[in-house]
Write a protein that holds these residues in place. Structure first.
Motif, short mmCIF file in Angstrom:
data_model
loop_
_atom_site.label_atom_id
_atom_site.label_comp_id
_atom_site.label_asym_id
_atom_site.label_seq_id
_atom_site.Cartn_x
_atom_site.Cartn_y
_atom_site.Cartn_z
N PRO A 1 0.74 -1.33 0.02
CA PRO A 1 -0.18 -0.13 0.00
C PRO A 1 0.78 1.13 -0.03
N ILE A 2 1.79 1.46 -1.05
CA ILE A 2 2.50 2.44 -1.11
C ILE A 2 2.59 3.20 -2.56
N ILE A 3 2.64 4.33 -2.68
CA ILE A 3 2.50 5.15 -3.65
C ILE A 3 3.68 6.33 -3.58
N ASP A 4 4.68 6.23 -4.48
CA ASP A 4 5.70 7.45 -4.72
C ASP A 4 5.23 8.23 -5.68
N MET A 5 5.20 9.70 -5.37
CA MET A 5 5.01 10.66 -6.47
C MET A 5 6.23 11.33 -6.57
N PHE A 6 6.39 11.90 -7.72
CA PHE A 6 7.52 12.65 -8.23
C PHE A 6 7.33 14.08 -8.78
N ARG A 7 8.35 14.88 -8.33
CA ARG A 7 8.08 16.49 -8.99
C ARG A 7 9.77 16.50 -9.49
N ARG A 8 9.78 17.60 -10.66
CA ARG A 8 10.98 17.72 -11.23
C ARG A 8 11.92 18.86 -10.60
N VAL A 9 13.00 18.69 -10.26
CA VAL A 9 13.76 19.84 -9.52
C VAL A 9 14.61 20.22 -10.77
N ASP A 10 15.41 19.41 -11.65
CA ASP A 10 15.75 20.05 -12.73
C ASP A 10 15.74 18.92 -13.84
N ASP A 11 16.56 19.01 -15.02
CA ASP A 11 16.61 18.20 -16.18
C ASP A 11 17.11 16.70 -15.69
N THR A 12 17.82 16.31 -14.73
CA THR A 12 18.24 15.12 -14.23
C THR A 12 17.81 14.82 -12.82
N THR A 13 17.09 15.42 -11.97
CA THR A 13 16.82 15.37 -10.49
C THR A 13 15.22 15.26 -10.11
N LEU A 14 15.01 14.52 -9.65
CA LEU A 14 13.34 14.34 -9.14
C LEU A 14 13.37 14.38 -7.49
N LEU A 15 12.56 15.19 -6.92
CA LEU A 15 12.19 14.99 -5.64
C LEU A 15 11.03 13.91 -5.51
N GLY A 16 11.31 13.02 -4.81
CA GLY A 16 10.08 11.84 -4.36
C GLY A 16 9.67 11.93 -2.98
N VAL A 17 8.36 11.62 -2.93
CA VAL A 17 7.68 11.46 -1.86
C VAL A 17 6.93 10.29 -1.77
N MET A 18 7.09 9.46 -0.53
CA MET A 18 6.37 8.24 -0.35
C MET A 18 5.37 8.26 0.41
N ASP A 19 4.26 7.98 0.01
CA ASP A 19 2.93 7.90 0.69
C ASP A 19 2.69 6.56 1.08
#
Length: 182
Positions: free
Chosen positions: A149-167
């Motif tokens: 029961p996990i979903i990871d969401m991603f947002r773009r920091v730059d062209d090669t980097t993502l910030l992820g959050v695990m819910d």
């Protein structure tokens, strides 16, 4: 950190200055979404400590990152043995429910045995999928685990980097991590 800082600088400040859940969420919310089809390939991971019970434990365990081969083919957990061999792990074989009970030093000691445990943990099958889902007001890439029961969401920091959050269902505080594309 000022409003004019580039997201990469903001993220670096959080990494080196100590982040809280609130400051990490503020940056996450300010970042643009990334679409599921934009994040194929292998991504190297690192943790963003915010006081979550998992902080330090993925790193200590030998976590390497994630592999996105396509929307239906995701390896959510890549690990690296002490000799540098990278392999996909079946997430069902990781005791996430014990995260707050196992000290980091015990996880680190176990990581030294990862090469021996590899055959029992390894999987060649994808164990997650990518979808574009709404989270915190924006539609973007989300990795949905097949059996957890996990979903990871991603947002773009730059062209090669993502910030992820695990819910994770049943865990109030989100867990943050950073992915850098190889």
């Amino acid at each position: 950190m000022t409003a004019t800082d580039h997201p990469t600088e903001q993220l670096a400040a959080l990494e080196h200055g100590g982040a809280t859940t609130e400051t990490a969420l503020a940056l996450f919310d300010a970042l643009p979404p990334v679409r599921a089809e934009e994040i194929t390939g292998r991504w190297r991971g690192r943790e963003l400590g915010t006081g979550h019970p998992m902080d330090g434990k993925l790193t200590a365990s030998g976590w390497y990152g994630k592999q996105f081969d396509g929307p239906e083919s995701v390896h959510p957990l890549l690990f690296s043995t002490p000799n540098g061999k990278i392999f996909a792990v079946d997430p069902r074989k990781i005791p996430l429910g014990l995260t707050d009970k196992i000290p980091v030093r015990a996880v680190d000691a176990g990581q030294k045995l990862l090469g021996v445990a590899e055959p029992a943990l390894r999987t060649s099958k994808p164990r997650a999928r990518l979808r574009n889902l709404e989270y915190r007001g924006k539609v973007g890439a989300a990795m949905v685990y097949d059996q957890l029961p996990i979903i990871d969401m991603f947002r773009r920091v730059d062209d090669t980097t993502l910030l992820g959050v695990m819910d994770q269902r049943g865990v109030e505080q989100p867990y943050f991590f950073i992915l850098t594309q190889e």
